[in-house]
Structures are given as structure tokens and as C-alpha cells.
Write a protein that holds these residues in place. Structure first.
Motif, PDB file in Angstrom:
ATOM      1  N   LYS A 164      12.913 -19.295  22.271  1.00 49.84           N
ATOM      2  CA  LYS A 164      12.331 -17.970  22.029  1.00 49.84           C
ATOM      3  C   LYS A 164      11.106 -17.757  22.935  1.00 49.84           C
ATOM      4  O   LYS A 164      10.623 -18.697  23.576  1.00 49.84           O
ATOM      5  CB  LYS A 164      11.961 -17.849  20.546  1.00 49.84           C
ATOM      6  N   TYR A 197      20.347 -10.095  15.620  1.00 49.28           N
ATOM      7  CA  TYR A 197      19.783 -10.305  14.283  1.00 49.28           C
ATOM      8  C   TYR A 197      20.290  -9.292  13.263  1.00 49.28           C
ATOM      9  O   TYR A 197      19.623  -9.049  12.251  1.00 49.28           O
ATOM     10  CB  TYR A 197      18.257 -10.273  14.355  1.00 49.28           C
ATOM     11  N   GLU A 251      22.295  -9.395  10.860  1.00 52.61           N
ATOM     12  CA  GLU A 251      22.373  -9.842   9.456  1.00 52.61           C
ATOM     13  C   GLU A 251      21.034  -9.675   8.735  1.00 52.61           C
ATOM     14  O   GLU A 251      20.982  -9.707   7.502  1.00 52.61           O
ATOM     15  CB  GLU A 251      22.834 -11.311   9.371  1.00 52.61           C
ATOM     16  N   HIS A 252      19.944  -9.528   9.497  1.00 49.15           N
ATOM     17  CA  HIS A 252      18.613  -9.422   8.880  1.00 49.15           C
ATOM     18  C   HIS A 252      18.074  -7.991   8.880  1.00 49.15           C
ATOM     19  O   HIS A 252      16.895  -7.781   8.583  1.00 49.15           O
ATOM     20  CB  HIS A 252      17.615 -10.314   9.628  1.00 49.15           C
ATOM     21  N   ARG A 286      15.893  -6.798   6.077  1.00 45.65           N
ATOM     22  CA  ARG A 286      14.750  -7.634   5.666  1.00 45.65           C
ATOM     23  C   ARG A 286      13.438  -6.990   6.134  1.00 45.65           C
ATOM     24  O   ARG A 286      13.384  -6.326   7.165  1.00 45.65           O
ATOM     25  CB  ARG A 286      14.863  -9.049   6.268  1.00 45.65           C
ATOM     26  N   PHE A 326      10.906  -8.196   7.558  1.00 52.35           N
ATOM     27  CA  PHE A 326      10.366  -8.700   8.825  1.00 52.35           C
ATOM     28  C   PHE A 326      11.223  -8.326  10.031  1.00 52.35           C
ATOM     29  O   PHE A 326      10.926  -8.760  11.152  1.00 52.35           O
ATOM     30  CB  PHE A 326      10.190 -10.223   8.751  1.00 52.35           C
ATOM     31  N   LEU A 363      10.532  -9.148  13.987  1.00 57.66           N
ATOM     32  CA  LEU A 363      11.435 -10.112  14.621  1.00 57.66           C
ATOM     33  C   LEU A 363      11.964  -9.558  15.948  1.00 57.66           C
ATOM     34  O   LEU A 363      11.971 -10.257  16.971  1.00 57.66           O
ATOM     35  CB  LEU A 363      12.584 -10.400  13.645  1.00 57.66           C
ATOM     36  N   ARG A 383      21.280 -27.595  14.574  1.00 56.85           N
ATOM     37  CA  ARG A 383      20.453 -27.059  13.477  1.00 56.85           C
ATOM     38  C   ARG A 383      19.561 -28.154  12.902  1.00 56.85           C
ATOM     39  O   ARG A 383      18.397 -27.921  12.604  1.00 56.85           O
ATOM     40  CB  ARG A 383      21.339 -26.464  12.360  1.00 56.85           C
ATOM     41  N   THR A 442      13.851 -23.452   9.063  1.00 57.07           N
ATOM     42  CA  THR A 442      13.403 -22.168   9.613  1.00 57.07           C
ATOM     43  C   THR A 442      11.880 -22.050   9.589  1.00 57.07           C
ATOM     44  O   THR A 442      11.265 -21.647  10.578  1.00 57.07           O
ATOM     45  CB  THR A 442      14.018 -21.007   8.804  1.00 57.07           C
ATOM     46  N   ARG A 467      11.102 -27.701  15.481  1.00 56.38           N
ATOM     47  CA  ARG A 467      10.142 -26.841  14.769  1.00 56.38           C
ATOM     48  C   ARG A 467       9.057 -27.666  14.091  1.00 56.38           C
ATOM     49  O   ARG A 467       7.885 -27.265  14.043  1.00 56.38           O
ATOM     50  CB  ARG A 467      10.882 -25.955  13.769  1.00 56.38           C
ATOM     51  N   VAL A 482       6.475 -19.282  10.703  1.00 52.82           N
ATOM     52  CA  VAL A 482       7.885 -18.876  10.666  1.00 52.82           C
ATOM     53  C   VAL A 482       8.165 -17.771  11.684  1.00 52.82           C
ATOM     54  O   VAL A 482       9.260 -17.674  12.232  1.00 52.82           O
ATOM     55  CB  VAL A 482       8.313 -18.480   9.229  1.00 52.82           C
ATOM     56  N   ASN A 537       8.837 -19.651  15.730  1.00 54.78           N
ATOM     57  CA  ASN A 537       9.397 -20.978  15.428  1.00 54.78           C
ATOM     58  C   ASN A 537      10.239 -21.535  16.574  1.00 54.78           C
ATOM     59  O   ASN A 537      11.149 -22.325  16.366  1.00 54.78           O
ATOM     60  CB  ASN A 537      10.140 -20.968  14.088  1.00 54.78           C
TER      61      ASN A 537
HETATM   62  P1  DAT Z   1      17.002 -19.395  11.491  1.00 54.11           P
HETATM   63  O1  DAT Z   1      16.270 -18.942  12.739  1.00 54.11           O
HETATM   64  O2  DAT Z   1      16.582 -20.772  11.064  1.00 54.11           O
HETATM   65  O3  DAT Z   1      18.496 -19.247  11.596  1.00 54.11           O
HETATM   66  P2  DAT Z   1      17.040 -17.039   9.748  1.00 54.11           P
HETATM   67  O4  DAT Z   1      18.360 -16.700  10.367  1.00 54.11           O
HETATM   68  O5  DAT Z   1      16.946 -17.059   8.274  1.00 54.11           O
HETATM   69  O6  DAT Z   1      16.510 -18.445  10.296  1.00 54.11           O
HETATM   70  O7  DAT Z   1      15.935 -16.012  10.275  1.00 54.11           O
HETATM   71  C1  DAT Z   1      15.930 -15.613  11.634  1.00 54.11           C
HETATM   72  C2  DAT Z   1      14.513 -15.579  12.104  1.00 54.11           C
HETATM   73  O8  DAT Z   1      13.793 -14.581  11.389  1.00 54.11           O
HETATM   74  C3  DAT Z   1      13.727 -16.869  11.874  1.00 54.11           C
HETATM   75  O9  DAT Z   1      13.926 -17.812  12.905  1.00 54.11           O
HETATM   76  C4  DAT Z   1      12.316 -16.366  11.855  1.00 54.11           C
HETATM   77  C5  DAT Z   1      12.442 -15.001  11.209  1.00 54.11           C
HETATM   78  N1  DAT Z   1      12.173 -15.075   9.765  1.00 54.11           N
HETATM   79  C6  DAT Z   1      12.983 -15.607   8.806  1.00 54.11           C
HETATM   80  N2  DAT Z   1      12.426 -15.515   7.601  1.00 54.11           N
HETATM   81  C7  DAT Z   1      11.226 -14.928   7.785  1.00 54.11           C
HETATM   82  C8  DAT Z   1      10.149 -14.541   6.939  1.00 54.11           C
HETATM   83  N3  DAT Z   1      10.211 -14.764   5.610  1.00 54.11           N
HETATM   84  N4  DAT Z   1       9.071 -13.955   7.505  1.00 54.11           N
HETATM   85  C9  DAT Z   1       9.006 -13.724   8.824  1.00 54.11           C
HETATM   86  N5  DAT Z   1       9.977 -14.044   9.691  1.00 54.11           N
HETATM   87  C10 DAT Z   1      11.062 -14.646   9.171  1.00 54.11           C
END
Ligand code: DAT
Ligand code: MG
Length: 147
Positions: A9, A49, A51-52, A55, A57, A61, A85, A91, A102, A109, A112
């Protein structure tokens, strides 16, 4: 042979950790089959991203991953998706064991250091999203017989 998508990253690139990270996967016995230093468009970041996207954040992100060059890679080898992994660590770097990427190099987080595909389905999706077919190489290494 199993393949996964890994990405240093923007924080890892800025902190001169590309060589360290590549070295860890090389020494483990994995084979680098694709790599490029690139800036990431918001469109690509949002797809990566997806799937997020609900969320809280998500915006941060996408801002972060588009904030500077990333080093995108495809690695190949036995059980590389799950092993990469575990080499990355949890994470949240606060929970990541020492000896993991990490755990050794990150504290927050949000920054990371590394991304890695988390399943065969996400590896297939992410490799296709980040690399064209002709950017993923097939080549023999004589050392493979010893791994
Ligand atoms: P990973 O990167 O281990 O696959 P993830 O897919 O759950 O983790 O999340 C993707 C990224 O989003 C992660 O590397 C950092 C960010 N992230 C995850 N949870 C977070 C949080 N609670 N607050 C801020 N950023 C977060
Ligand atoms: Mg993930």
C-alpha cells in the motif's frame, strides 16, 4: 498452481518496504509472476474494496489507497493465498504477531502496509481486476523442485 494478489500500500512504498516485503515472499519459496508500481484511480479503488462500501471507513480507505503509488503483485505457489495472509498478520497491526509484516512494520489499522486476497474467489477477482492476462507470466524456476 495457486496464485494470489498482494499489494504494498502507499504507506509501504513511502516507507521503503517494497524490497523487504518482496524478499519475505521470495525467501518463503513463492514465485513472483506479475508486478507493477502504479497509482490507483478512485474507480479501481472502489471496485477493489467494493465489499466494504457500506462501512464507515470506506471513504478514508479509498482516499488512502489512491494517495500515492502502490506496488501491485501476483505471487504463485503452494497454498499461497492462506500463507500470504498469515505472513501479513492480522488486519489491525495491534493484534498482529511479531514476525508478520503488519506486526513488524505497522501500528494503525488505517495504514497497515499490505493487502492480500483472502480466498480463492477474491484472488481470482482481484488478479483479473489489477492485471491483464499478458502481465501475469508463466515461467519455470529450477529451484521449484526443492520447495
Ligand atoms: P484485510 O486488509 O486484512 O483484508 P479487511 O478486508 O477487513 O482487512 O479491510 C480492508 C482494509 O480496510 C484494511 O486493510 C484496513 C481498512 N480497515 C478495516 N477495518 C477498519 C477499521 N475498523 N477502521 C479503519 N480502517 C479499517
Ligand atoms: Mg480484505
Amino acid at each position: 498452481m495457486e496464485k494470489t494478489f498482494l499489494m504494498v500500500k502507499p504507506d509501504g512504498v513511502q516507507r521503503n518496504l517494497v524490497g523487504e516485503i518482496v524478499s519475505r515472499f521470495e525467501k518463503k519459496g513463492y514465485q513472483l509472476v506479475g508486478a507493477k508500481l502504479m497509482t490507483v484511480s478512485r474507480e479501481l479503488a472502489e471496485k477493489h474494496y467494493a465489499e466494504h462500501k457500506e462501512r464507515p471507513f470506506f471513504g478514508e480507505l479509498v482516499d488512502f489507497i489512491t494517495s500515492g503509488p502502490v506496488f501491485a503483485m501476483v505471487w504463485q505457489g503452494n497454498n499461497v493465498i492462506a500463507n500470504a495472509r498469515s505472513m501479513m498478520g492480522k488486519t489491525n497491526p495491534a493484534d498482529a504477531a511479531s514476525g508478520t509484516i503488519r506486526g513488524d512494520f505497522a501500528t494503525s489499522v488505517g495504514m497497515n502496509i499490505i493487502h492480500g486476497s483472502d480466498s480463492p474467489e477474491s484472488a481470482e477477482r482481484e488478479i483479473a481486476l489489477w492485471f491483464s492476462n499478458d502481465e501475469v507470466l508463466a515461467y519455470d524456476k529450477t529451484i521449484q523442485a526443492w520447495i
